[in-house]
Motif scaffolding. Structure first.
Motif, PDB file in Angstrom:
ATOM      1  N   ALA A  28       2.078   6.790   1.067  1.00 54.60           N
ATOM      2  CA  ALA A  28       3.847   7.171  -0.318  1.00 54.60           C
ATOM      3  C   ALA A  28       3.520   8.733  -0.439  1.00 54.60           C
ATOM      4  O   ALA A  28       4.537   9.403  -0.348  1.00 54.60           O
ATOM      5  N   ILE A  29       2.444   9.713  -0.803  1.00 53.65           N
ATOM      6  CA  ILE A  29       2.554  11.287  -0.154  1.00 53.65           C
ATOM      7  C   ILE A  29       2.958  11.849   0.792  1.00 53.65           C
ATOM      8  O   ILE A  29       3.348  13.104   0.523  1.00 53.65           O
ATOM      9  N   ALA A  30       1.935  11.389   1.405  1.00 47.95           N
ATOM     10  CA  ALA A  30       3.136  11.575   3.170  1.00 47.95           C
ATOM     11  C   ALA A  30       4.197  11.484   3.367  1.00 47.95           C
ATOM     12  O   ALA A  30       4.987  12.790   4.065  1.00 47.95           O
ATOM     13  N   PHE A  31       4.764  10.387   3.191  1.00 53.10           N
ATOM     14  CA  PHE A  31       6.802  10.459   2.779  1.00 53.10           C
ATOM     15  C   PHE A  31       6.635  11.660   1.870  1.00 53.10           C
ATOM     16  O   PHE A  31       8.207  11.941   1.792  1.00 53.10           O
ATOM     17  N   LEU A  32       6.312  11.751   0.715  1.00 50.64           N
ATOM     18  CA  LEU A  32       7.256  12.255  -0.714  1.00 50.64           C
ATOM     19  C   LEU A  32       7.025  14.047   0.538  1.00 50.64           C
ATOM     20  O   LEU A  32       8.410  14.245   0.423  1.00 50.64           O
ATOM     21  N   LEU A  33       6.345  14.179   0.552  1.00 53.48           N
ATOM     22  CA  LEU A  33       5.995  15.553   1.011  1.00 53.48           C
ATOM     23  C   LEU A  33       6.941  16.001   2.792  1.00 53.48           C
ATOM     24  O   LEU A  33       7.872  16.532   2.360  1.00 53.48           O
ATOM     25  N   ALA A  34       7.029  14.692   2.850  1.00 48.70           N
ATOM     26  CA  ALA A  34       7.728  14.839   4.729  1.00 48.70           C
ATOM     27  C   ALA A  34       9.514  14.812   4.004  1.00 48.70           C
ATOM     28  O   ALA A  34      10.420  15.728   4.801  1.00 48.70           O
ATOM     29  N   HIS A  35      10.004  14.023   3.400  1.00 46.01           N
ATOM     30  CA  HIS A  35      11.228  13.907   2.590  1.00 46.01           C
ATOM     31  C   HIS A  35      11.610  14.788   2.171  1.00 46.01           C
ATOM     32  O   HIS A  35      12.555  15.297   2.308  1.00 46.01           O
ATOM     33  N   GLN A  36      11.429  15.834   0.898  1.00 46.77           N
ATOM     34  CA  GLN A  36      11.628  16.418  -0.117  1.00 46.77           C
ATOM     35  C   GLN A  36      11.047  18.000   0.933  1.00 46.77           C
ATOM     36  O   GLN A  36      12.826  19.057   0.703  1.00 46.77           O
ATOM     37  N   CYS A  37      10.513  18.145   1.802  1.00 52.08           N
ATOM     38  CA  CYS A  37      10.428  19.470   2.133  1.00 52.08           C
ATOM     39  C   CYS A  37      11.783  19.174   3.791  1.00 52.08           C
ATOM     40  O   CYS A  37      11.785  20.233   3.615  1.00 52.08           O
ATOM     41  N   LEU A  38      11.885  18.094   4.187  1.00 47.99           N
ATOM     42  CA  LEU A  38      12.719  17.801   5.051  1.00 47.99           C
ATOM     43  C   LEU A  38      14.309  18.547   4.697  1.00 47.99           C
ATOM     44  O   LEU A  38      15.321  19.056   5.117  1.00 47.99           O
ATOM     45  N   PHE A  39      14.054  17.599   3.371  1.00 46.34           N
ATOM     46  CA  PHE A  39      15.611  17.944   2.777  1.00 46.34           C
ATOM     47  C   PHE A  39      15.874  19.177   2.182  1.00 46.34           C
ATOM     48  O   PHE A  39      17.120  20.037   2.003  1.00 46.34           O
ATOM     49  N   GLY A  40      14.988  19.832   2.352  1.00 44.78           N
ATOM     50  CA  GLY A  40      14.835  21.178   1.552  1.00 44.78           C
ATOM     51  C   GLY A  40      15.403  22.029   2.366  1.00 44.78           C
ATOM     52  O   GLY A  40      16.312  22.987   2.763  1.00 44.78           O
ATOM     53  N   ILE A  41      14.939  21.840   3.239  1.00 50.57           N
ATOM     54  CA  ILE A  41      15.110  22.779   4.904  1.00 50.57           C
ATOM     55  C   ILE A  41      16.480  22.315   5.018  1.00 50.57           C
ATOM     56  O   ILE A  41      17.451  23.687   5.534  1.00 50.57           O
ATOM     57  N   TYR A  42      17.130  20.810   5.411  1.00 51.88           N
ATOM     58  CA  TYR A  42      18.215  20.451   5.435  1.00 51.88           C
ATOM     59  C   TYR A  42      19.087  21.252   4.487  1.00 51.88           C
ATOM     60  O   TYR A  42      20.883  22.138   5.017  1.00 51.88           O
ATOM     61  N   LEU A  43      19.513  21.186   3.053  1.00 50.34           N
ATOM     62  CA  LEU A  43      19.572  22.003   2.678  1.00 50.34           C
ATOM     63  C   LEU A  43      20.171  23.947   2.115  1.00 50.34           C
ATOM     64  O   LEU A  43      20.822  23.977   3.368  1.00 50.34           O
ATOM     65  N   GLY A  44      19.170  24.267   2.659  1.00 43.36           N
ATOM     66  CA  GLY A  44      18.997  25.749   2.778  1.00 43.36           C
ATOM     67  C   GLY A  44      19.774  25.947   4.632  1.00 43.36           C
ATOM     68  O   GLY A  44      20.288  26.954   4.463  1.00 43.36           O
ATOM     69  N   SER A  45      20.088  25.014   5.357  1.00 40.57           N
ATOM     70  CA  SER A  45      20.699  25.596   6.321  1.00 40.57           C
ATOM     71  C   SER A  45      22.034  25.232   6.394  1.00 40.57           C
ATOM     72  O   SER A  45      22.589  25.682   7.081  1.00 40.57           O
TER      73      SER A  45
END
Length: 316
Positions: free
Chosen positions: A191-208
């Motif tokens: 669950a923690i791995a999912f949360l980190l992967a999801h939120q970090c990639l979401f941030g990269i997408y927004l910033g990109s």
């Protein structure tokens, strides 16, 4: 400038279907590391929801203010936990004063510094990061989703925020549902791995999506008296591409047209481009359009240039 109800009805339906499918996949896949692929998919979907919330906030979707505010809070606060009131205030100030060092919140100095003047005045962590910030920019984007959530929560303490109770309730509902779904469907580690992967990639997408629009373009100061047309065009950059780029960027690759006509529905921006570009050419106003990779190169080169005074100071 006409609204596109059929287009937005279809877009809302598609994004909603993808959102539901992403969470359904989490339940179906269950206790498996394959759920991390679903985290990647949901990062893209959350980005698409954010782009839809952007159009709603600009009143591109609904004519009535109340419909805009209700749908904006449902899409922003409830679906992706980015406060509608917090983001609208921040984004409105950005549109009014794009790339203004003193008035645009998007280039206020933080961990990242945007100008050499900010670098010379920096203290603490930003002063350490600035010399190499061009190399750290994309890694730091992994924190952007968390940063937006923190800003949304902090905004609840502002008494001028409209409908604070609704904003807080919807944010709380999202966090409860999000964490509940993860820890019911997955063991704690996954669950923690999912949360980190999801939120970090979401941030990269927004910033990109947002980085190519203004980063590396000329900056202004509060005392500048540039007229509206030049202020919006000279500080913005368009990104070339076809329909795929339009979908990935939600139409914001036509950033110049969007800044000139914020309430223009995003599918019309491409149609307006020829008119705007021709008008700028007639007036001798620089109109910049680049490829996606070139836009990132220019943005990173600007960040590297901003950190130059601190690199020189270290050398000295």
């Amino acid at each position: 400038m006409d609204r596109r109800p059929a287009y937005y009805a279809l877009r809302i339906a598609v994004v909603t279907a993808l959102y539901v499918a992403g969470w359904a996949a989490l339940v179906v896949i269950g206790d498996s590391w394959w759920t991390l692929l679903d985290a990647v998919f949901l990062a893209f979907v959350f980005g698409q929801v954010a782009l839809l919330a952007h159009d709603i906030a600009h009143r591109q979707v609904f004519r009535l203010r109340r419909a805009t505010e209700v749908s904006g809070r449902l899409v922003g606060n409830l679906c992706i936990a980015i406060g509608y009131g917090f983001w609208r205030d921040k984004h409105t100030r950005h549109h009014t004063h794009p790339n203004n060092e003193e008035l645009d919140p998007d280039i206020h100095p933080s961990v990242i510094l945007w100008t050499q003047g900010q670098a010379r005045a920096a203290q603490g962590l930003p002063r350490l990061v600035a010399p190499v910030q061009a190399f750290l920019f994309f890694p730091l984007l992994t924190l952007e989703a968390f940063n937006l959530r923190l800003g949304s929560i902090r905004s609840l303490g502002d008494r001028s925020l409209k409908d604070r109770g609704w904003e807080a309730g919807l944010l709380g509902a999202h966090f409860a549902a999000y964490l509940g779904a993860l820890f019911l469907a997955l063991p704690p580690g996954k669950a923690i791995a999912f949360l980190l992967a999801h939120q970090c990639l979401f941030g990269i997408y927004l910033g990109s999506v947002f980085a190519p629009n203004h980063k590396g373009m000329p900056t202004l100061r509060g005392t500048d008296r540039t007229d509206f047309l030049r202020r919006q065009v000279l500080t913005s950059r368009n990104v070339r591409g076809g329909r795929i780029i339009d979908i990935l960027f939600g139409g914001l690759n036509h950033q110049i047209e969007h800044h000139l006509f914020p309430s223009m529905p995003s599918p019309h921006l491409r149609r307006a481009q020829a008119i705007v570009r021709g008008h700028c050419q007639e007036l001798g106003i620089g109109y910049l359009e680049t490829s996606l990779t070139e836009s990132y190169r220019q943005a990173l080169a600007s960040l590297h240039h901003a950190g130059a005074p601190l690199r020189e100071a270290r050398t000295t």
